[in-house]
Design an enzyme around this catalytic site. Structure first.
Site, PDB file in Angstrom:
ATOM      1  N   THR A  41      38.386  26.067  36.046  1.00 62.94           N
ATOM      2  CA  THR A  41      38.884  25.217  37.130  1.00 62.94           C
ATOM      3  C   THR A  41      38.126  23.899  37.208  1.00 62.94           C
ATOM      4  O   THR A  41      36.962  23.816  36.783  1.00 62.94           O
ATOM      5  CB  THR A  41      38.726  25.979  38.472  1.00 62.94           C
ATOM      6  OG1 THR A  41      38.926  25.083  39.549  1.00 62.94           O
ATOM      7  CG2 THR A  41      37.330  26.594  38.621  1.00 62.94           C
ATOM      8  N   ASP A  42      38.759  22.898  37.819  1.00 64.25           N
ATOM      9  CA  ASP A  42      38.065  21.624  38.023  1.00 64.25           C
ATOM     10  C   ASP A  42      36.935  21.748  39.039  1.00 64.25           C
ATOM     11  O   ASP A  42      36.079  20.863  39.137  1.00 64.25           O
ATOM     12  CB  ASP A  42      39.053  20.520  38.445  1.00 64.25           C
ATOM     13  CG  ASP A  42      39.792  20.796  39.745  1.00 64.25           C
ATOM     14  OD1 ASP A  42      39.595  21.885  40.329  1.00 64.25           O
ATOM     15  OD2 ASP A  42      40.563  19.924  40.184  1.00 64.25           O
ATOM     16  N   GLU A  43      36.933  22.864  39.794  1.00 56.86           N
ATOM     17  CA  GLU A  43      35.887  23.014  40.825  1.00 56.86           C
ATOM     18  C   GLU A  43      34.490  23.167  40.227  1.00 56.86           C
ATOM     19  O   GLU A  43      33.500  23.012  40.940  1.00 56.86           O
ATOM     20  CB  GLU A  43      36.207  24.206  41.738  1.00 56.86           C
ATOM     21  CG  GLU A  43      37.482  23.972  42.516  1.00 56.86           C
ATOM     22  CD  GLU A  43      37.687  24.896  43.704  1.00 56.86           C
ATOM     23  OE1 GLU A  43      36.712  25.508  44.170  1.00 56.86           O
ATOM     24  OE2 GLU A  43      38.824  24.986  44.161  1.00 56.86           O
ATOM     25  N   TYR A  95      32.599  30.767  44.783  1.00 59.60           N
ATOM     26  CA  TYR A  95      33.710  30.843  43.813  1.00 59.60           C
ATOM     27  C   TYR A  95      33.454  29.927  42.619  1.00 59.60           C
ATOM     28  O   TYR A  95      33.463  30.367  41.470  1.00 59.60           O
ATOM     29  CB  TYR A  95      35.041  30.462  44.482  1.00 59.60           C
ATOM     30  CG  TYR A  95      36.129  30.118  43.483  1.00 59.60           C
ATOM     31  CD1 TYR A  95      36.714  31.107  42.702  1.00 59.60           C
ATOM     32  CD2 TYR A  95      36.553  28.791  43.293  1.00 59.60           C
ATOM     33  CE1 TYR A  95      37.699  30.794  41.763  1.00 59.60           C
ATOM     34  CE2 TYR A  95      37.535  28.476  42.364  1.00 59.60           C
ATOM     35  CZ  TYR A  95      38.103  29.475  41.600  1.00 59.60           C
ATOM     36  OH  TYR A  95      39.069  29.161  40.671  1.00 59.60           O
ATOM     37  N   LYS A 109      32.741  30.751  38.572  1.00 54.62           N
ATOM     38  CA  LYS A 109      33.577  30.255  37.468  1.00 54.62           C
ATOM     39  C   LYS A 109      32.720  29.460  36.467  1.00 54.62           C
ATOM     40  O   LYS A 109      32.898  29.578  35.254  1.00 54.62           O
ATOM     41  CB  LYS A 109      34.708  29.371  38.000  1.00 54.62           C
ATOM     42  CG  LYS A 109      35.755  30.091  38.827  1.00 54.62           C
ATOM     43  CD  LYS A 109      36.554  31.129  38.055  1.00 54.62           C
ATOM     44  CE  LYS A 109      37.483  30.531  37.018  1.00 54.62           C
ATOM     45  NZ  LYS A 109      38.292  31.595  36.347  1.00 54.62           N
TER      46      LYS A 109
HETATM   47  P1  NAD Z   1      45.314  34.861  41.795  1.00 50.01           P
HETATM   48  O1  NAD Z   1      44.276  35.245  42.791  1.00 50.01           O
HETATM   49  O2  NAD Z   1      46.701  34.573  42.272  1.00 50.01           O
HETATM   50  O3  NAD Z   1      45.430  35.995  40.677  1.00 50.01           O
HETATM   51  C1  NAD Z   1      44.331  36.647  40.134  1.00 50.01           C
HETATM   52  C2  NAD Z   1      44.816  37.912  39.420  1.00 50.01           C
HETATM   53  O4  NAD Z   1      43.685  38.542  38.822  1.00 50.01           O
HETATM   54  C3  NAD Z   1      45.454  38.938  40.357  1.00 50.01           C
HETATM   55  O5  NAD Z   1      46.636  39.441  39.800  1.00 50.01           O
HETATM   56  C4  NAD Z   1      44.395  40.035  40.471  1.00 50.01           C
HETATM   57  O6  NAD Z   1      44.939  41.317  40.699  1.00 50.01           O
HETATM   58  C5  NAD Z   1      43.724  39.936  39.114  1.00 50.01           C
HETATM   59  N1  NAD Z   1      42.341  40.450  39.118  1.00 50.01           N
HETATM   60  C6  NAD Z   1      41.376  40.177  40.033  1.00 50.01           C
HETATM   61  N2  NAD Z   1      40.256  40.858  39.723  1.00 50.01           N
HETATM   62  C7  NAD Z   1      40.520  41.541  38.581  1.00 50.01           C
HETATM   63  C8  NAD Z   1      39.746  42.403  37.747  1.00 50.01           C
HETATM   64  N3  NAD Z   1      38.476  42.700  38.059  1.00 50.01           N
HETATM   65  N4  NAD Z   1      40.317  42.923  36.647  1.00 50.01           N
HETATM   66  C9  NAD Z   1      41.617  42.637  36.343  1.00 50.01           C
HETATM   67  N5  NAD Z   1      42.396  41.856  37.094  1.00 50.01           N
HETATM   68  C10 NAD Z   1      41.849  41.295  38.203  1.00 50.01           C
HETATM   69  O7  NAD Z   1      44.708  33.624  41.029  1.00 50.01           O
HETATM   70  P2  NAD Z   1      45.431  32.354  40.371  1.00 50.01           P
HETATM   71  O8  NAD Z   1      45.520  31.288  41.377  1.00 50.01           O
HETATM   72  O9  NAD Z   1      46.619  32.797  39.626  1.00 50.01           O
HETATM   73  O10 NAD Z   1      44.291  31.913  39.333  1.00 50.01           O
HETATM   74  C11 NAD Z   1      44.268  32.444  38.014  1.00 50.01           C
HETATM   75  C12 NAD Z   1      43.102  31.849  37.256  1.00 50.01           C
HETATM   76  O11 NAD Z   1      43.229  30.434  37.220  1.00 50.01           O
HETATM   77  C13 NAD Z   1      41.738  32.115  37.904  1.00 50.01           C
HETATM   78  O12 NAD Z   1      40.804  32.359  36.878  1.00 50.01           O
HETATM   79  C14 NAD Z   1      41.413  30.824  38.642  1.00 50.01           C
HETATM   80  O13 NAD Z   1      40.024  30.647  38.729  1.00 50.01           O
HETATM   81  C15 NAD Z   1      42.057  29.804  37.730  1.00 50.01           C
HETATM   82  N6  NAD Z   1      42.499  28.546  38.362  1.00 50.01           N
HETATM   83  C16 NAD Z   1      43.299  28.573  39.474  1.00 50.01           C
HETATM   84  C17 NAD Z   1      43.752  27.377  40.020  1.00 50.01           C
HETATM   85  C18 NAD Z   1      44.654  27.353  41.228  1.00 50.01           C
HETATM   86  O14 NAD Z   1      44.946  26.283  41.756  1.00 50.01           O
HETATM   87  N7  NAD Z   1      45.160  28.486  41.707  1.00 50.01           N
HETATM   88  C19 NAD Z   1      43.395  26.156  39.422  1.00 50.01           C
HETATM   89  C20 NAD Z   1      42.566  26.172  38.298  1.00 50.01           C
HETATM   90  C21 NAD Z   1      42.152  27.372  37.766  1.00 50.01           C
HETATM   91  O1  TDX Z   2      44.411  26.926  55.847  1.00 47.84           O
HETATM   92  C1  TDX Z   2      43.962  26.055  55.084  1.00 47.84           C
HETATM   93  N1  TDX Z   2      43.735  24.801  55.581  1.00 47.84           N
HETATM   94  C2  TDX Z   2      43.216  23.790  54.826  1.00 47.84           C
HETATM   95  O2  TDX Z   2      43.025  22.679  55.322  1.00 47.84           O
HETATM   96  C3  TDX Z   2      43.680  26.317  53.691  1.00 47.84           C
HETATM   97  C4  TDX Z   2      43.910  27.675  53.089  1.00 47.84           C
HETATM   98  C5  TDX Z   2      43.167  25.279  52.939  1.00 47.84           C
HETATM   99  N2  TDX Z   2      42.923  24.058  53.489  1.00 47.84           N
HETATM  100  C6  TDX Z   2      42.383  22.984  52.620  1.00 47.84           C
HETATM  101  C7  TDX Z   2      41.129  23.348  51.860  1.00 47.84           C
HETATM  102  C8  TDX Z   2      41.263  22.527  50.597  1.00 47.84           C
HETATM  103  O3  TDX Z   2      40.750  21.216  50.810  1.00 47.84           O
HETATM  104  O4  TDX Z   2      43.365  22.712  51.643  1.00 47.84           O
HETATM  105  C9  TDX Z   2      42.770  22.431  50.369  1.00 47.84           C
HETATM  106  C10 TDX Z   2      43.311  23.426  49.343  1.00 47.84           C
HETATM  107  O5  TDX Z   2      42.780  24.685  49.697  1.00 47.84           O
HETATM  108  P1  TDX Z   2      43.052  26.004  48.814  1.00 47.84           P
HETATM  109  O6  TDX Z   2      44.527  26.179  48.678  1.00 47.84           O
HETATM  110  O7  TDX Z   2      42.242  27.108  49.378  1.00 47.84           O
HETATM  111  O8  TDX Z   2      42.536  25.538  47.367  1.00 47.84           O
HETATM  112  P2  TDX Z   2      41.104  24.999  46.857  1.00 47.84           P
HETATM  113  O9  TDX Z   2      40.007  25.427  47.735  1.00 47.84           O
HETATM  114  O10 TDX Z   2      41.256  23.535  46.584  1.00 47.84           O
HETATM  115  O11 TDX Z   2      40.979  25.814  45.476  1.00 47.84           O
HETATM  116  C11 TDX Z   2      42.132  25.969  44.606  1.00 47.84           C
HETATM  117  O12 TDX Z   2      42.108  25.069  43.536  1.00 47.84           O
HETATM  118  C12 TDX Z   2      41.213  25.307  42.483  1.00 47.84           C
HETATM  119  C13 TDX Z   2      42.269  27.400  44.105  1.00 47.84           C
HETATM  120  O13 TDX Z   2      42.280  28.309  45.200  1.00 47.84           O
HETATM  121  C14 TDX Z   2      41.201  27.737  43.110  1.00 47.84           C
HETATM  122  O14 TDX Z   2      41.390  29.043  42.596  1.00 47.84           O
HETATM  123  C15 TDX Z   2      41.248  26.736  41.988  1.00 47.84           C
HETATM  124  O15 TDX Z   2      40.208  26.960  41.089  1.00 47.84           O
END
Ligand code: NAD
Ligand code: TDX
Length: 344
Positions: A125-127, A153, A157
């Site tokens: 992730t970019d985080e 988190y 990562k």
């Molecule tokens: P998500 O939380 O929707 O899905 C995570 C999945 O992993 C779920 O299906 C969960 O059951 C499974 N999981 C959790 N723990 C596990 C374990 N111990 N063994 C096997 N499976 C397990 O997450 P997402 O938003 O789809 O993110 C997927 C990946 O992408 C993550 O690695 C996250 O860090 C990365 N990522 C997410 C974002 C975003 O904006 N959502 C952005 C950049 C990177």
């Molecule tokens: O109720 C809310 N109110 C609010 O203001 C929630 C849930 C979030 N927020 C804000 C927090 C963040 O600035 O919105 C922004 C986005 O929040 P999230 O959806 O929780 O995402 P973020 O914390 O940016 O992280 C996401 O992007 C990078 C994903 O959850 C991560 O898994 C990924 O790595």
């Protein structure tokens, strides 16, 4: 080729599995997922009956299970999406983030080393780069930006990424890493900003905006992320990290107002709540490397992607209402265990 995709029942993993299963009928895709609260097999329904798809329930941090699976399946390519992914949950309870995100990753790396793979891809992730100031719109995260994490988190990562790099340098494991910006699109769990706001707005519930709502995220439509990973696995240079983002920066307040406008609800639903602890101010990706080396370009911009996404949530109310009611957690039992398709 045989792919082991972990976390394929989650948001991005499911979109990836559905895309790849259809695109590469000659390849086999094993979806390994623990089915935590965030895992939902309904997300992969469209792949469920395809001959090149198989689901396995399990934990990436369970060493014995993972080694047995690798011995039996001998995957060529591992794509690790499995993670605890929600920043707010990591602030409440960091430990499971260390277990899944760090130990789970090293377990997969060890199995990949032991049995041999042609590629191990880590979805990061970019985080991991921390945050940028709001008053310097000229600054972006490049692959050279130092790791500088804020939350449990992002620290978990980043730790995982360091192990992935170490396994390349020390053992020669053929790895790649991608660091993507915030994703949105179908099947995103309604704890994350966009689906949370859509589900609450349609129910005329208050929309909780953290702090002043000025924090900026760089939004990418989920399929553009999936296509980038496909490119990296096939054409990316081993040992390299690729940043993925489409220059779609929006403040949280802009995002929330866009949602309200699209579902025809008043801005008076917005309610400012206590800020997230350690809240990152701004994320912004410089995607020059993946664009120049691999020819990747996003197909959606924020306006087209958010319109599609909002429409999907409106058309699929049952999907998120099932989640909010907790019903989806019975799906695995009903569709798999009760029918004798897998053992618990
Ligand atoms: P998500 O939380 O929707 O899905 C995570 C999945 O992993 C779920 O299906 C969960 O059951 C499974 N999981 C959790 N723990 C596990 C374990 N111990 N063994 C096997 N499976 C397990 O997450 P997402 O938003 O789809 O993110 C997927 C990946 O992408 C993550 O690695 C996250 O860090 C990365 N990522 C997410 C974002 C975003 O904006 N959502 C952005 C950049 C990177
Ligand atoms: O109720 C809310 N109110 C609010 O203001 C929630 C849930 C979030 N927020 C804000 C927090 C963040 O600035 O919105 C922004 C986005 O929040 P999230 O959806 O929780 O995402 P973020 O914390 O940016 O992280 C996401 O992007 C990078 C994903 O959850 C991560 O898994 C990924 O790595």
């Amino acid at each position: 080729m045989k792919f082991l995709v972990t976390g394929g029942a989650g948001f991005i993993g499911a979109n990836f599995v559905n895309y790849m299963v259809k695109k590469y009928p000659e390849d086999m895709f094993i979806n390994l997922d623990k089915l935590t609260y965030a895992g939902n097999l309904e997300n992969c329904k469209e792949s469920e009956n395809e001959p090149n798809y198989k689901f396995v329930k399990g934990d990436i941090a369970d060493r014995e299970f993972i080694f047995d699976l690798f011995e039996k399946e001998r995957p060529d390519v591992v794509v690790n999406f499995a993670a605890e992914s929600h920043v707010d949950r990591s602030i409440e309870d960091p430990e499971i983030f260390v277990k899944t995100n760090v130990l789970g990753t090293t377990t997969l790396l060890d199995a990949s080393r032991e049995f041999g793979v042609t590629r191990y891809h880590q979805v990061s992730t970019d985080e991991v780069y921390g945050d940028l100031p709001l008053d310097r719109p000229d600054l972006f995260f490049t692959e050279e930006t130092p790791i500088h994490t804020s939350s449990p988190y992002s620290s978990s990562k980043a730790a995982a990424d360091l192990f992935v790099k170490a396994y390349h340098r020390t053992y020669g494991l053929p790895v790649t890493i991608s660091c993507c910006s915030n994703n949105y699109g179908p099947y995103q769990f309604p704890e994350k900003l966009i689906p949370l706001m859509i589900s609450r707005a349609t129910a005329d519930e208050k929309l909780p905006v953290y702090g002043d709502g000025a924090n900026v995220r760089d939004w990418l439509y989920v399929l553009d992320h999936c296509k980038a990973i496909d490119l990296i696995i096939r054409h990316g240079k081993v040992g390299e990290t690729y940043n993925i983002g489409g220059h779609n920066e929006r403040s949280n307040l802009q995002v929330v107002k866009t949602v309200l406008n699209a579902v025809n609800k008043p801005e008076s639903l917005i309610t400012y709540v206590q800020d997230r602890k350690g809240h990152d101010r701004r994320y912004a990706i410089d995607p020059a490397k993946i664009e120049n080396e691999l020819g990747w370009k996003p197909e959606e911009n924020f306006d087209t992607g958010i319109a599609k996404t909002i429409q999907w949530y409106l058309d699929n109310e049952d999907w998120w209402k099932n989640i909010l009611s907790g019903d989806y957690q019975n799906y695995f039992q009903k569709m798999y265990v009760d029918k004798g398709r897998v053992e618990e």
